[in-house]
Write a protein that holds these residues in place. Structure first.
Motif, PDB file in Angstrom:
ATOM      1  N   SER A 185      24.476  31.831  28.884  1.00  0.00           N
ATOM      2  CA  SER A 185      24.885  33.056  27.705  1.00  0.00           C
ATOM      3  C   SER A 185      23.767  33.305  26.829  1.00  0.00           C
ATOM      4  O   SER A 185      23.629  32.285  25.925  1.00  0.00           O
ATOM      5  N   ILE A 186      23.517  34.298  26.674  1.00  0.00           N
ATOM      6  CA  ILE A 186      22.304  34.601  25.718  1.00  0.00           C
ATOM      7  C   ILE A 186      22.651  35.927  25.079  1.00  0.00           C
ATOM      8  O   ILE A 186      23.036  36.904  25.231  1.00  0.00           O
ATOM      9  N   THR A 187      22.422  35.681  23.489  1.00  0.00           N
ATOM     10  CA  THR A 187      22.543  36.558  22.438  1.00  0.00           C
ATOM     11  C   THR A 187      21.392  36.810  21.667  1.00  0.00           C
ATOM     12  O   THR A 187      20.969  35.674  21.300  1.00  0.00           O
ATOM     13  N   ILE A 188      20.810  38.056  21.570  1.00  0.00           N
ATOM     14  CA  ILE A 188      19.608  37.963  21.052  1.00  0.00           C
ATOM     15  C   ILE A 188      19.680  39.229  19.864  1.00  0.00           C
ATOM     16  O   ILE A 188      20.236  40.237  20.254  1.00  0.00           O
ATOM     17  N   ASP A 189      19.002  38.978  18.629  1.00  0.00           N
ATOM     18  CA  ASP A 189      18.759  40.002  17.784  1.00  0.00           C
ATOM     19  C   ASP A 189      17.313  40.072  17.248  1.00  0.00           C
ATOM     20  O   ASP A 189      16.949  39.047  16.304  1.00  0.00           O
ATOM     21  N   SER A 190      16.416  40.788  17.878  1.00  0.00           N
ATOM     22  CA  SER A 190      14.990  40.494  17.690  1.00  0.00           C
ATOM     23  C   SER A 190      14.387  41.778  16.843  1.00  0.00           C
ATOM     24  O   SER A 190      14.695  42.860  17.236  1.00  0.00           O
ATOM     25  N   ALA A 191      13.320  41.488  16.094  1.00  0.00           N
ATOM     26  CA  ALA A 191      12.543  42.341  15.458  1.00  0.00           C
ATOM     27  C   ALA A 191      11.297  42.921  16.384  1.00  0.00           C
ATOM     28  O   ALA A 191      10.539  43.471  15.929  1.00  0.00           O
ATOM     29  N   ASP A 192      11.556  42.494  17.702  1.00  0.00           N
ATOM     30  CA  ASP A 192      10.563  42.838  18.389  1.00  0.00           C
ATOM     31  C   ASP A 192      11.060  42.744  20.035  1.00  0.00           C
ATOM     32  O   ASP A 192      12.439  43.026  20.065  1.00  0.00           O
ATOM     33  N   ASP A 193      10.415  42.844  21.387  1.00  0.00           N
ATOM     34  CA  ASP A 193      11.246  42.912  22.306  1.00  0.00           C
ATOM     35  C   ASP A 193      12.180  41.782  22.329  1.00  0.00           C
ATOM     36  O   ASP A 193      12.020  40.690  22.048  1.00  0.00           O
ATOM     37  N   GLY A 194      13.494  41.961  23.147  1.00  0.00           N
ATOM     38  CA  GLY A 194      14.289  41.030  23.420  1.00  0.00           C
ATOM     39  C   GLY A 194      13.778  40.077  24.302  1.00  0.00           C
ATOM     40  O   GLY A 194      13.928  38.807  24.038  1.00  0.00           O
ATOM     41  N   ILE A 195      13.546  40.407  25.590  1.00  0.00           N
ATOM     42  CA  ILE A 195      13.129  39.542  26.530  1.00  0.00           C
ATOM     43  C   ILE A 195      11.749  40.382  27.182  1.00  0.00           C
ATOM     44  O   ILE A 195      11.836  41.593  27.553  1.00  0.00           O
ATOM     45  N   HIS A 196      10.725  39.663  27.331  1.00  0.00           N
ATOM     46  CA  HIS A 196       9.420  40.261  27.700  1.00  0.00           C
ATOM     47  C   HIS A 196       8.679  39.228  28.594  1.00  0.00           C
ATOM     48  O   HIS A 196       8.751  38.043  28.057  1.00  0.00           O
ATOM     49  N   ALA A 197       8.098  39.742  29.424  1.00  0.00           N
ATOM     50  CA  ALA A 197       7.035  38.988  30.384  1.00  0.00           C
ATOM     51  C   ALA A 197       5.903  39.726  30.573  1.00  0.00           C
ATOM     52  O   ALA A 197       5.745  40.932  30.760  1.00  0.00           O
ATOM     53  N   ASP A 198       4.504  38.957  30.367  1.00  0.00           N
ATOM     54  CA  ASP A 198       3.463  39.846  30.704  1.00  0.00           C
ATOM     55  C   ASP A 198       3.197  40.296  32.326  1.00  0.00           C
ATOM     56  O   ASP A 198       2.376  40.861  32.480  1.00  0.00           O
ATOM     57  N   ASN A 199       3.981  39.616  33.190  1.00  0.00           N
ATOM     58  CA  ASN A 199       3.924  39.780  34.508  1.00  0.00           C
ATOM     59  C   ASN A 199       5.214  40.301  35.020  1.00  0.00           C
ATOM     60  O   ASN A 199       5.546  41.395  35.073  1.00  0.00           O
TER      61      ASN A 199
END
Length: 671
Positions: free
Chosen positions: A400-414
């Motif tokens: 269970s994931i709750t995100i409040d972000s000043a940039d990408d929430g979930i990010h991958a370089d690949n």
């Protein structure tokens, strides 16, 4: 005075003395617990019998000193050095000191049993050398580890504050310093593999750089970690694997970051980066409209969306052109306007120029050095505020994931793979972004606020329940490394966007699933947008597709589709709250939907549609029919590159049809 009276007075004296002593002890405890060290944490421990490890040695923290019952720990100043492998139980309070592990490639377990450990200028726990280290937090225990003073965090947080008029992001000055020794890079720092286990609670306050930093791989299981930090919350130089646990992370930088792969198999996460998504004005790639919106009050261009023509009586002479500059205009020998000075810098955002002279004058006025400004800008570009980030592949299988972000929430370089779990994201930038590929096979993804919702080059959705609310594109496939494509073969997808609903710079293929799009009400975007200019097409082979929006940039399904689709453009603009119905020849209701925005078109495809059937579209008193004479039936005229906003021709066409319909109805009533 009799003995009875003396006895009573003695009792009174004893009671007064007892109250005085108790009061003194209470005051002493109060002032010592709230002394310069700021200690107010009440750690909780458990008996050693409840710890499932054979304890090698117990390390007792006594305010200023460290005591140990075995020879395996040595103390130099305020540093307790563990030099051999084993299971070390740490208990008590240390005002300013460090637990350091330095073994010859041996395994070490650090048992935090009611610990309040603080260090002002380095990592309170630093693993310099070992094969593997496990931090075990026994059930029901509470522990706190703090690095530096809160003032450092407050400065970093203040630098991370965004305003609508601010162009500089937070400088990493407060949390990044190349001259800082490795022992200062966080609260718990390990040069080897690091694991967390046990069902207890660990509070981590990283007022100097990262919270937990494993310079190898990191494994998280069971523990409750509450973390506040000036830079990255939890970081690994290699991989991170989360099995379970509870993680409340508040970081100025990234929340959970792996420089390798990151896998989440379970656990509960509440992650806030920067000061949350609301701290930054959303980025947007939505093109401007030219109907006067967003322009100055005196810049209304009317229905055409174009600047007005000059008045008929404008005196431009015989040529009909605006007058040339006067003959005495001083443009030098070339006769041309002078070039900007070589040292001028041009702001790409607004085309404005500045030169070294203007910067010098700015310095003299006390606004700061331009060189310092450049350095700050350079550093700010390095400071990332993504909630969950991986340099390679990021996989979410459960949790269970709750995100409040000043940039990408979930990010991958690949790549990103979402197989399960419940995820809720509010982001000031992309909610979910992968540089190469993004796959969703299951789980629930609820994106409540973002610039772009889901973005990658290759997006494949085969399952799951996805909801996106965005200020720009809802789902976007773009990039130059490969041909962008969006494949939807299952699951439920809902998009409510101000930009394009689903946008691919090349192809979109839908073979199954349910897709519903409340597209933009601005005509510079579309509910479904493919890269026609690059030979892109929309192919519908199955599933249920409903997409409402404006018709100016409308794309219809390609004739290579194998499931019937209907693309219908209404004669009039439809208002928010209206109900669109689609009915077949027999009067059967095929679809019904309530509009959340203004629109004038709908794309609909379903296995229930039959080629050759005639369908009636209604919304209030607006009605029309469309015969499915081909697999991608439409009444939409050929695509034209129009300026955003209804053109005069389009607006006149709709108004003309509307008036014609009213006249026809009036004639019918009179008859």
């Amino acid at each position: 005075m009799n003995s009875r009276s003396i006895f009573k007075k003695s009792i009174v004296v004893i009671l007064i003395s007892a109250f005085f002593i108790a009061g003194f002890i209470a005051c002493f405890r109060f002032f010592t617990s709230n002394s310069k060290s700021g200690r107010s944490f009440d750690a909780k421990s458990v008996p050693h019998s409840q710890i499932p490890y054979e304890i090698t040695s117990t390390i007792t923290l006594n305010g200023k000193k460290v005591n140990c019952d075995k020879k395996y720990v040595s103390q130099v100043s305020n540093v307790a050095m563990i030099t051999e492998g084993g299971n070390y139980c740490i208990e008590g309070y240390l005002d300013d000191g460090q637990i350091r592990v330095f073994t010859a490639d041996e395994e070490v377990t650090l048992i935090l049993n009611g610990v309040d450990l603080r260090c002002l200028n380095m990592a309170p726990i630093y693993v310099e050398s070992a094969s593997n280290v496990t931090v075990y937090v026994p059930d029901t225990t509470t522990n706190s580890i703090t690095c530096a003073e809160i003032g450092t965090y407050e400065s970093a947080l203040e630098a991370a504050t965004y305003t609508n008029n601010s162009t500089n992001e937070a400088s990493a000055e407060t949390s990044e310093n190349k001259d800082t020794p490795v022992t200062k890079k966080g609260v718990i720092v390990s040069e080897c593999n690091l694991s967390f286990k046990g069902g207890g609670t660990l509070d981590v306050f990283g007022y100097m750089r990262n919270g937990i930093h494993a310079r190898d791989s990191l494994y998280l299981e069971d523990t409750t970690i509450n973390l506040t930090t000036t830079n990255n919350g939890i970081k690994a130089t290699n991989d991170i694997i989360v099995t379970s646990g509870h993680y409340d992370l508040a970081s100025v930088g990234d929340g959970l970051q792996a420089d390798g792969n990151l896998t989440i198999n379970g656990g509960t996460f509440n992650i806030t980066t920067g000061q949350g998504s609301a701290s930054i004005e959303k980025k947007s790639e939505t093109p401007p409209t030219f109907d006067g919106a967003g322009m100055s009050p005196d810049a209304a261009f009317g229905n055409s969306g174009m600047p007005p023509m000059p008045p008929e009586n404008a005196n431009f002479g015989d040529s009909g052109m605006p007058p040339a500059p006067p003959a005495d205009a001083n443009f030098g020998d070339s006769g041309m306007r002078p070039e900007p000075p070589a040292d001028a810098t041009i702001d790409e955002s607004d085309g404005s120029m500045s030169s070294d002279d203007s910067e010098d004058s700015a310095d003299s006025s006390g606004s700061g050095s331009s060189e310092e400004s450049k350095k700050k800008t350079k550093k700010s570009e390095k400071l990332s505020r993504k909630a969950i980030k991986a340099s390679d592949t990021l996989m979410i299988n459960d949790g269970s994931i709750t995100i409040d972000s000043a940039d990408d929430g979930i990010h991958a370089d690949n790549s990103i793979v979402i197989n399960g779990g419940s995820i809720q994201i509010a982001s000031s930038d992309d909610a979910v972004h992968a540089d190469n590929s993004l796959i969703v096979t299951g789980g629930k993804l609820n994106i409540t606020d973002c610039c772009e919702g889901i973005e990658s080059i290759n997006i494949d959705i085969s399952g799951g329940d996805i909801s996106v609310v965005s200020t720009d594109d809802g789902i976007n496939a773009s990039g130059k490394k490969a041909e962008p494509i969006i494949n939807i073969s299952g699951g439920k997808v809902y998009v409510n966007s101000e930009g394009d609903g689903i946008d691919s710079n090349k192809n979109i293929v839908i073979t199954d699933g349910e897709v519903y799009i409340d597209g933009p009400s601005n005509s510079g975007n579309a509910a479904i947008d493919v890269g026609i200019e690059d030979g892109g097409i929309l192919v519908i082979k199955g599933g249920i597709v409903t997409a409402v929006g404006m018709s100016d940039m409308l794309d219809v399904a390609d004739e290579s589709s194998t499931q019937q689709s209907l693309t219908y453009v209404f004669d009039e603009y439809l208002n928010e709250g209206g109900i669109i119905t689609i009915i077949d020849n027999s009067g059967k209701l095929i679809s019904q939907l309530t509009l959340k925005k203004n629109c004038d078109s709908i794309i609909f495809s379903s296995p229930d549609l039959v080629e050759g059937e005639t369908y009636t579209f209604t919304c209030g008193d607006v009605e029309g029919t469309l015969e499915a004479t081909k697999i991608n039936a439409t009444n939409h005229e050929s695509f034209q590159m129009n300026f955003p906003g209804p053109t005069t021709t389009d607006a006149s066409k709709k108004d003309s049809k509307k008036e014609s319909k009213k006249e026809s109805k009036t004639d019918s009533d009179s008859e």
